[in-house]
Scaffold this motif. Structure first.
Motif, PDB file in Angstrom:
ATOM      1  N   PRO A 218      29.919  -0.142  -8.383  1.00 40.46           N
ATOM      2  CA  PRO A 218      30.592  -0.397  -9.479  1.00 40.46           C
ATOM      3  C   PRO A 218      29.874   0.228 -10.682  1.00 40.46           C
ATOM      4  O   PRO A 218      28.752   0.255 -10.860  1.00 40.46           O
ATOM      5  CB  PRO A 218      30.865  -1.719  -9.914  1.00 40.46           C
ATOM      6  CG  PRO A 218      30.117  -2.381  -9.093  1.00 40.46           C
ATOM      7  CD  PRO A 218      29.707  -1.651  -7.903  1.00 40.46           C
ATOM      8  N   SER A 219      30.392   0.888 -11.500  1.00 37.51           N
ATOM      9  CA  SER A 219      29.805   1.541 -13.030  1.00 37.51           C
ATOM     10  C   SER A 219      29.048   2.626 -12.958  1.00 37.51           C
ATOM     11  O   SER A 219      28.514   2.908 -13.683  1.00 37.51           O
ATOM     12  CB  SER A 219      28.897   0.221 -13.848  1.00 37.51           C
ATOM     13  OG  SER A 219      27.556   0.207 -13.338  1.00 37.51           O
ATOM     14  N   THR A 220      29.203   3.241 -11.629  1.00 33.50           N
ATOM     15  CA  THR A 220      28.465   4.531 -11.238  1.00 33.50           C
ATOM     16  C   THR A 220      29.333   5.715 -11.888  1.00 33.50           C
ATOM     17  O   THR A 220      30.408   5.887 -11.659  1.00 33.50           O
ATOM     18  CB  THR A 220      28.345   4.720  -9.840  1.00 33.50           C
ATOM     19  OG1 THR A 220      27.550   3.683  -9.372  1.00 33.50           O
ATOM     20  CG2 THR A 220      27.311   6.237  -9.566  1.00 33.50           C
ATOM     21  N   VAL A 232      24.604   8.275 -12.907  1.00 38.77           N
ATOM     22  CA  VAL A 232      23.993   7.379 -13.732  1.00 38.77           C
ATOM     23  C   VAL A 232      24.762   5.831 -13.078  1.00 38.77           C
ATOM     24  O   VAL A 232      25.958   5.770 -12.927  1.00 38.77           O
ATOM     25  CB  VAL A 232      24.498   7.322 -15.152  1.00 38.77           C
ATOM     26  CG1 VAL A 232      23.966   6.166 -15.875  1.00 38.77           C
ATOM     27  CG2 VAL A 232      23.650   8.568 -15.758  1.00 38.77           C
ATOM     28  N   PHE A 233      23.847   4.815 -12.818  1.00 34.51           N
ATOM     29  CA  PHE A 233      24.422   3.604 -12.477  1.00 34.51           C
ATOM     30  C   PHE A 233      23.905   2.590 -13.593  1.00 34.51           C
ATOM     31  O   PHE A 233      22.603   2.274 -13.897  1.00 34.51           O
ATOM     32  CB  PHE A 233      23.729   3.245 -10.923  1.00 34.51           C
ATOM     33  CG  PHE A 233      23.959   1.719 -10.484  1.00 34.51           C
ATOM     34  CD1 PHE A 233      25.189   1.094 -10.608  1.00 34.51           C
ATOM     35  CD2 PHE A 233      22.878   0.893 -10.067  1.00 34.51           C
ATOM     36  CE1 PHE A 233      25.122  -0.088 -10.087  1.00 34.51           C
ATOM     37  CE2 PHE A 233      23.222  -0.192  -9.476  1.00 34.51           C
ATOM     38  CZ  PHE A 233      24.126  -0.780  -9.606  1.00 34.51           C
ATOM     39  N   LYS A 234      24.905   1.677 -14.133  1.00 32.56           N
ATOM     40  CA  LYS A 234      24.638   1.024 -15.388  1.00 32.56           C
ATOM     41  C   LYS A 234      25.486  -0.148 -15.379  1.00 32.56           C
ATOM     42  O   LYS A 234      26.391  -0.345 -16.175  1.00 32.56           O
ATOM     43  CB  LYS A 234      24.795   1.820 -16.560  1.00 32.56           C
ATOM     44  CG  LYS A 234      23.910   1.145 -17.937  1.00 32.56           C
ATOM     45  CD  LYS A 234      24.282   2.298 -19.139  1.00 32.56           C
ATOM     46  CE  LYS A 234      23.234   1.821 -20.146  1.00 32.56           C
ATOM     47  NZ  LYS A 234      23.430   2.814 -21.224  1.00 32.56           N
ATOM     48  N   VAL A 238      27.483  -9.217 -15.755  1.00 34.43           N
ATOM     49  CA  VAL A 238      28.649  -9.576 -14.952  1.00 34.43           C
ATOM     50  C   VAL A 238      28.659  -8.889 -13.607  1.00 34.43           C
ATOM     51  O   VAL A 238      28.907  -9.421 -12.359  1.00 34.43           O
ATOM     52  CB  VAL A 238      29.882  -9.494 -15.833  1.00 34.43           C
ATOM     53  CG1 VAL A 238      31.150  -9.937 -14.692  1.00 34.43           C
ATOM     54  CG2 VAL A 238      29.820 -10.316 -17.103  1.00 34.43           C
ATOM     55  N   GLN A 239      28.697  -7.485 -13.600  1.00 33.40           N
ATOM     56  CA  GLN A 239      28.770  -6.716 -12.335  1.00 33.40           C
ATOM     57  C   GLN A 239      27.545  -6.840 -11.565  1.00 33.40           C
ATOM     58  O   GLN A 239      27.682  -7.119 -10.400  1.00 33.40           O
ATOM     59  CB  GLN A 239      28.804  -5.322 -12.860  1.00 33.40           C
ATOM     60  CG  GLN A 239      30.062  -4.822 -13.421  1.00 33.40           C
ATOM     61  CD  GLN A 239      30.137  -3.509 -14.100  1.00 33.40           C
ATOM     62  OE1 GLN A 239      29.018  -2.940 -14.531  1.00 33.40           O
ATOM     63  NE2 GLN A 239      31.239  -2.663 -13.802  1.00 33.40           N
ATOM     64  N   GLN A 240      26.255  -7.254 -12.056  1.00 28.93           N
ATOM     65  CA  GLN A 240      24.979  -7.467 -11.330  1.00 28.93           C
ATOM     66  C   GLN A 240      25.390  -8.843 -10.711  1.00 28.93           C
ATOM     67  O   GLN A 240      24.951  -9.048  -9.440  1.00 28.93           O
ATOM     68  CB  GLN A 240      23.883  -7.489 -12.355  1.00 28.93           C
ATOM     69  CG  GLN A 240      23.475  -6.275 -13.010  1.00 28.93           C
ATOM     70  CD  GLN A 240      22.203  -6.296 -13.817  1.00 28.93           C
ATOM     71  OE1 GLN A 240      21.289  -7.170 -13.663  1.00 28.93           O
ATOM     72  NE2 GLN A 240      22.583  -5.712 -15.150  1.00 28.93           N
ATOM     73  N   ALA A 241      25.834  -9.579 -11.297  1.00 29.31           N
ATOM     74  CA  ALA A 241      25.999 -11.208 -10.787  1.00 29.31           C
ATOM     75  C   ALA A 241      26.899 -11.079  -9.683  1.00 29.31           C
ATOM     76  O   ALA A 241      26.865 -11.937  -8.651  1.00 29.31           O
ATOM     77  CB  ALA A 241      26.398 -12.069 -11.903  1.00 29.31           C
TER      78      ALA A 241
END
Length: 936
Positions: A218-220, A232-234, A238-241
């Motif tokens: 997600p977020s790539t 870019v992966f950022k 919340v997404q990390q968790a």
């Protein structure tokens, strides 16, 4: 202050003996080797960023990590990063409070009762994934203070199963406020496929047969054209968790391949160095003679043997009709299925599976006996086979232990195998588990034209065996020799290769004797099935120009004054790898010492941390500024982190270069600034014309396009903001990034934001915008006036000024942004184009239509005599209605008078808005045919 730096580096086989290669690290204060220290309270990681730039398969990666100690007492913190086993570290820097510790690569000194006792880690793969090694640095952060870690490494990507795979470890060990991974790929021959895989916590999952199809994390965000890609992966916190609460996200993996058209391969030349990529396709496969040699000792009991059997069932069905095969099981006894190699028939495959199924684990491990029996089977087959029937002979050898039965001396096993195989049989080895003698297996493969893989205890041995077999299942060529005229090239890396397998790639690099040569003759000879293949080609070589060296360069090359480039670094990387491989294979102490010295000299020259070099951390003079001020926020916490000068100090700003600046410098009116407002100054007619361009956030506008002639391109990227209340606009846009590509006499890339300047030519340098400094190289000078402006001068005939607009307390509709001004355009050609560039060599006239001319059109009119009349600007054959306006420029502090062209400059500029959109920040293509895209 305690500083602990642990480097678990080198090759996997370099463990557990006096011959082991393990680089040392020396610190001027306190240092020691050891295990990681337990931490009771973790300091907060505020930033973790990784930036990779891949240029023609060669990868530059920089990691930046920022830590904050919020406690009221000093705390110890550890930075750790898994790096690929094939990579070389090129720099490490630590910033602790107001102290800076800069890494320096030196030759390793012989220690005779040295002042410090070394305590080395027992394994190079402690807590690391297979195929990686762990870099660790520990230090104590004072209370309420911060630390920054900067790590750089380089790697040449290897092609496997038709793809290059770039892997970045994203394991910050905690959730991070700002986490960024950014990968830029530049491939001159063109990118044919690109995919971002799901995050992977073990590098061992997947056999390479299309299992990874779940899509990117997600977020790539992926941006791509024919020769350029940016990923870019950022992820937010919340997404990390959602991925992992402990901050161990896994491996971020990019797979891609490039276009291949020439049968002779792709040859690239830069500054007197060349690289040759050879990966032929569409050839008929060579027959394989393969003997599977499987460990069936007692230690293989359970899941290991079961997985291995299942994998072999799959592999047997994959054999081709023209192949030959046999199976050996070994423990303390050698059990051969057949006394000769057999053809691939449905009956033989079925019988082979039954034989494997009935293997039972027992006894010890006779590695020498099993190898000798396998080699003899293959040698007998080749000796009695028709000489015209060319084939490839392979042993696939799998074990989980050390030799315990028969010949147990490592050196004797190696010499026996080498003598029996005689270079005609390649041995591919797989080691399973933690008890395997992996150094023995690696040397077996290294000395007998094979490859080796390691499978950890908890991993699926079966999928690894299948994936390994996939790499060698389709041999296309054997006995490959690649020749270049010896009078034209020197210092060429290995040119003889026993086999070429489909989906892989042969890479050769070297140095040209004559840089003015216009072509390079290449000749490839090889065997393919029943034929002898000869490929010949004269490859055109573009004239190479000598770069401008900078006084004070730390390079010790006496024969090369040029700035370093990616092909030269690729050559040095390959050369060091081959010298280390020769060191491993040599049994002659004098020869080993000579090889060691060659590696050390070359590695120091190119700043590679190898088993024969050390890294010293030198404490610099105490900074008066905070570390992040000294190095720039981007260097400390952003994705555009410092990739320290790859040649040393040749572009480092020094005190002698600093000089006072007046931020209110006088500059040309020809500019773009603000929202964004364009201004063009026609000097001859003393007319000033202005227009607006309402773009979208993220758009990249081509401002100056003169790539073909002067070699200069300027692009600007827009950022968005809400419009002020009660305004007619829906949003505002500003320039957040100005990028400048300089192609002559040498290629340099400049990226400027309100916070920092990245200068990336032969070297890479990051300059903070909050300090005044001047750097120069290769006919290019960049001067920064602290928090005011950046001046870029090219060959003394072209100059651009970039104003820095910063807000202490910005309103919602304000953004820190840049203004771009052309202060000297003498060096730009008459073909120059772009939103500003197209007007530089033009003049303009005003007419009043239909009521007649205005008497003094260069002065502001006090009134219009006839409201039905219209003022028209004539420029470049266009007739453009204009009105009189007053504009504020230079950060709103100066007013100018100008004739304003409405409607997004319709009829004033060539074409329309979309014709000026660039596909990436360094895109040189133009819709008007005045610049040709050669993206790198």
């Amino acid at each position: 202050m305690l500083l602990l730096l642990g480097l678990c580096l080198g090759l996997p086989a370099f463990t557990g003996s006096q011959d082991s290669l393990a680089p040392g690290v020396e610190l001027e204060e306190a240092w020691r080797w050891g295990d990681t220290l337990d931490q009771k309270t973790k300091p907060l990681m505020t930033e973790f960023s990784v930036k990779s730039t891949i240029i023609s398969r060669y990868t530059f990666t920089t990691v930046a990590c920022r830590m904050l100690n919020r406690a009221s007492e000093d705390q110890e913190v550890e930075f750790q990063m898994q790096i690929p086993v094939a990579a070389f570290i090129t720099n490490f820097t630590m910033l602790i409070g107001d102290k800076v510790y800069q890494g320096e690569i030196t030759e390793k000194e012989k220690k005779n009762g040295d002042r410090v006792k070394e305590e080395r880690n027992k394994t190079t793969e402690d807590n690391g994934e297979k195929g990686t090694e762990m870099f660790r640095a520990s230090l104590v952060i004072p209370s309420k203070d911060k630390a920054v870690f900067l790590l750089s490494y380089e790697e040449l990507l290897q092609r496997r199963l038709g793809k290059y795979e770039h892997i970045i470890s994203v394991r910050p060990q905690q959730l991070v406020g700002r986490l960024t991974v950014e990968v830029t790929i530049l491939e001159r021959s063109g990118i044919t496929s690109l995919e971002v895989l799901p995050l992977r916590n073990s590098r061992q999952k997947g056999s390479g047969r299309g299992e990874d199809d779940a899509g990117p994390p997600p977020s790539t965000v992926i941006n791509q054209n024919d020769t350029f890609a940016k990923v870019v992966f950022k992820p937010s916190v919340v997404q990390q968790a959602k991925i992992a609460q402990n901050g161990i996200l896994g491996d971020f993996i990019i797979r891609y391949d490039v276009n291949r058209e020439q049968s002779i391969g792709d040859i690239q030349v830069l500054n007197g160095y060349f690289v040759h990529y050879f990966a032929p396709k569409d050839l008929p496969p060579l027959p394989k003679n393969v003997v599977f040699v499987l460990d069936s000792s007692a230690s293989m009991v359970g899941i290991k043997l079961r997985q291995t059997k299942d994998a072999l069932f799959t592999i047997l069905h994959d054999l081709r009709p023209q192949d030959r095969f046999n199976i050996i099981g070994f423990s303390n006894q050698i059990k051969v299925w057949k006394d000769h190699l057999v053809t691939v028939t449905s009956k033989n495959i079925r019988d082979g599976k039954v034989y494997i199924h009935h293997m039972s684990p027992n006894g010890g491990t006779d590695i020498n006996g099993a190898l000798q029996r396998g080699i003899r089977l293959l040698s007998d087959y080749v000796a009695h086979n028709d000489i015209e029937d060319r084939s490839v002979s392979l042993i696939i050898f799998l074990t989980d232990g050390k030799p315990t039965v028969g010949e147990t001396q490592t050196l004797k096993i190696l010499s026996n195998a080498k003598e029996a195989a005689r270079g005609q049989i390649c041995i591919f080895t797989i080691g399973i588990g933690n008890d395997v003698d992996f150094k023995l297996l690696e040397k077996l493969s290294l000395e007998n034209c094979g490859l080796t893989r390691r499978v950890h205890e908890e991993e699926d041995a079966g999928s690894q065996l299948i994936g390994f077999y996939d790499e060698i299942r389709t041999p296309l060529l054997s006995d490959i020799r690649i020749d270049y005229p010896p009078s034209l090239v020197e210092h060429v890396t290995k040119t003889l290769f026993p086999n070429y397998f489909n989906g892989s790639e042969i890479i050769i690099a070297g140095k040209l004797v004559d840089r003015k040569m216009d072509q390079l003759h290449v000749e490839v000879t090889a065997s393919n099935s029943k034929k002898f293949v000869i490929l010949k080609k004269d490859v055109p070589v573009e004239p190479q120009k000598v770069g401008n060296d900078v006084t004070g360069s730390s390079r010790s090359n006496s024969d090369s004054k040029e700035d370093s480039n990616h092909i030269e670094r690729l050559w040095s990387y390959l050369t060091v790898k081959e010298l280390m491989s020769s060191w491993l294979q040599s049994d002659n102490e004098q020869e080993k010492e000579q090889l060691k010295q060659k590696v050390g000299t070359l590695a120091v020259n190119y700043h590679f941390l190898t088993p024969f070099t050390s890294m010293k951390l030198k404490k610099s003079v105490t900074q008066t500024e905070r570390p992040e001020d000294s190095y720039g926020m981007s260097a400390a916490i952003g994705p555009e982190t410092v990739m320290q000068s790859l040649r040393g100090t040749n572009m480092q700003p020094g005190p002698a270069l600093k000089r006072p600046y007046n931020p209110r410098i006088k500059i040309s009116k020809t500019s773009v600034d603000g929202d964004p407002h364009f201004v063009v100054d026609f000097a001859l007619s003393q007319l000033t014309v202005c227009f607006n361009i309402d773009g979208e956030p993220g758009d990249i506008l081509r401002l100056v396009s003169d790539h073909r002639d002067s070699g200069v391109t300027v692009n600007g990227e827009l950022i968005g903001a809400p419009a002020p209340p009660n305004g007619h606009k829906k949003q505002r846009t500003y320039f957040r990034t100005i990028t400048i590509l300089v192609n002559k006499p040498e290629r340099s890339y400049l990226e400027i934001t309100p916070n920092r300047v990245i200068l990336d030519g032969g070297d890479r340098l990051v300059l903070p915008c909050n300090q005044s400094v001047v750097v120069g190289s290769r006919g290019l000078e960049v001067s920064v006036s602290a928090s005011a402006n950046v001046t870029v001068t090219i060959q003394g005939t072209i100059a651009f000024v970039i104003l820095i607009h910063l807000y202490k307390k910005p309103a919602p509709y304000q953004r820190n942004h840049l203004g771009f001004y052309i202060s000297n355009s003498k060096g730009l050609s008459s073909n120059c184009h772009g939103l500003l560039g197209q007007f530089l060599n033009q003049d303009a006239k005003l007419t009043e239509e239909p009521a007649g001319l205005v008497k003094n059109l260069t002065d502001p009119p006090f009134h219009q005599a006839d409201k039905r009349s219209e003022t028209v600007l004539k420029v470049k054959g266009h007739r453009v209605p204009v009105v009189w306006k007053q504009r504020k420029i230079y950060n709103g502090e100066e007013e100018i008078d100008c004739w304003f062209a409405r409607n997004n400059a319709a009829k004033l500029i060539d074409g329309d808005y979309k014709d000026y959109l660039a596909s990436h920040p360094f895109d040189t293509e133009t819709a008007f045919g005045l610049g040709i895209l050669q993206g790198h």
